[in-house]
Enzyme design. Structure first.
Site, short mmCIF file in Angstrom:
data_model
loop_
_atom_site.label_atom_id
_atom_site.label_comp_id
_atom_site.label_asym_id
_atom_site.label_seq_id
_atom_site.Cartn_x
_atom_site.Cartn_y
_atom_site.Cartn_z
N ASN A 169 8.94 14.02 9.34
CA ASN A 169 7.67 14.63 9.73
C ASN A 169 7.34 14.12 11.12
OD1 ASN A 169 5.08 15.51 10.10
ND2 ASN A 169 4.17 14.26 8.46
N LYS A 190 4.94 14.96 13.00
CA LYS A 190 3.49 14.93 13.29
C LYS A 190 3.26 15.54 14.67
CE LYS A 190 3.11 11.18 10.05
NZ LYS A 190 2.37 10.04 9.53
N HIS A 200 -0.84 17.03 3.48
CA HIS A 200 -0.56 15.69 4.01
C HIS A 200 -1.89 14.93 4.13
CE1 HIS A 200 0.55 12.45 6.68
NE2 HIS A 200 1.80 12.67 6.33
N GLU A 257 -3.12 13.13 6.32
CA GLU A 257 -3.80 13.24 7.62
C GLU A 257 -4.58 14.55 7.70
OE1 GLU A 257 -0.32 12.40 9.97
OE2 GLU A 257 -0.37 10.34 9.22
N GLU A 268 2.96 9.88 -1.08
CA GLU A 268 2.75 9.11 0.15
C GLU A 268 1.47 8.29 0.00
OE1 GLU A 268 4.96 10.94 3.72
OE2 GLU A 268 2.96 11.81 3.67
N GLY A 290 2.32 4.76 8.34
CA GLY A 290 2.17 4.27 9.71
C GLY A 290 1.70 2.82 9.80
N SER A 295 6.11 4.50 5.76
CA SER A 295 6.86 3.44 6.44
C SER A 295 8.31 3.31 5.98
CB SER A 295 6.12 2.09 6.32
OG SER A 295 4.85 2.17 6.93
P1 13P Z 1 5.44 6.83 8.52
O1 13P Z 1 6.85 6.94 8.06
O2 13P Z 1 5.31 6.80 10.02
O3 13P Z 1 4.69 5.76 7.81
O4 13P Z 1 4.72 8.22 8.09
C1 13P Z 1 4.88 8.70 6.81
C2 13P Z 1 4.37 10.07 6.74
O5 13P Z 1 3.18 10.30 6.87
C3 13P Z 1 5.34 11.15 6.54
O6 13P Z 1 4.70 12.35 6.25
#
Ligand code: 13P
Length: 256
Positions: A11, A13, A98, A100, A171, A177, A217
């Site tokens: 992803n 982002k 997601h 976010e 997740e 992150g 992560s």
């Molecule tokens: P990270 O791997 O950067 O923690 O992000 C995970 C994520 O949100 C994947 O959709």
């Protein structure tokens, strides 16, 4: 090790400009292709603006996907992107719900259900994301939180979906992150709970076949241990999917 065909997704982002993204994919594809001796599925969920540039880079190797889509078919929804447009751009999947998007765009699980409907109508796989916050984990309510995310988005439609039209990504918000990862035991326990929910609501066959991915992560050092868990069928990788070597190593570690 899960008995299902692994699914490893990146992803991106809101990172990279389209041309930079093309260069990352151009490095990544041969690294994965040359190291891969087993069958698995891998792909990248990229910004909408990158879909044109990445199609030819990924074609015949990785799946191309989007990070969201509109809950509506078409019409006066300024700034939205329809599932039909994603299909026309040769996407084969999209992320839905997601954390976010839930946090910054107030996206509810019931809206996610509508997005899943739109994607299914256009033949795209939904990767439905669920997960608890740190507070919910520490307060012990994470099972209820995840169950309600599943029920609200999938409860009335899981019978119409199959393992080709739906994957679920667990997740934990506290692991995204942050460099903190759920332990393999924590991840496997939630994955088993999600699979039990699918069995109860969608039947034993669907539960056997659906792929449940872990995200939060994931990196080249911890992927192997997480992917070794019986109910972890793949990964949804954020930051590490922007680095060609790291992501290729994660994809390859799911099969060695
Ligand atoms: P990270 O791997 O950067 O923690 O992000 C995970 C994520 O949100 C994947 O959709």
């Amino acid at each position: 090790m899960s008995k299902r065909r692994p699914l490893i997704l990146g992803n991106w982002k809101m990172n990279t400009l389209p041309e930079e993204g093309r260069l990352v994919a151009r490095q990544m594809v041969p690294m994965i292709r040359d190291g891969l001796h087993w069958d698995l599925d891998w792909g990248l969920a990229v910004p909408f603006t990158h879909l044109g540039a990445l199609r030819s880079e990924l074609e015949g190797s990785g799946m191309m996907g989007a990070q969201d889509c509109s809950a509506h078919l078409q019409g006066a929804y300024t700034g939205e992107i329809s599932a039909g447009s994603l299909a026309a751009m040769h996407c084969s999947f999209a992320l839905v719900g997601h954390s976010e998007r839930r946090l910054h765009h107030h996206e509810s699980s019931s809206t996610c259900g509508l997005k899943i409907d739109r994607l299914r109508e256009h033949g795209l796989m939904s990767v439905y994301c669920v997960g608890e916050t740190l507070e919910q984990r520490q307060g012990g309510s994470f099972n209820e939180v995840i169950t309600s995310q599943l029920m609200e988005a999938l409860g009335s439609r899981i019978q119409d979906l199959n393992h080709g039209s739906l994957a679920i990504a667990y997740e934990p918000v506290w692991a995204i992150g942050t460099g903190l990862t759920a332990s393999p035991q924590q991840a496997n326990e939630v994955h088993a709970m999600i699979r039990a929910w699918v069995a109860q609501n969608g039947g034993a066959n669907m539960a056997e076949q659906i792929r449940i991915l872990y995200g939060g992560s994931v990196n080249a050092s911890n992927a192997k241990e997480l992917l070794a868990c019986t109910d972890v069928d793949g990964a949804l990788v954020g930051g590490a999917s922007l680095k060609a070597r790291d992501f290729a190593d994660i994809v390859l570690s799911s099969v060695d």
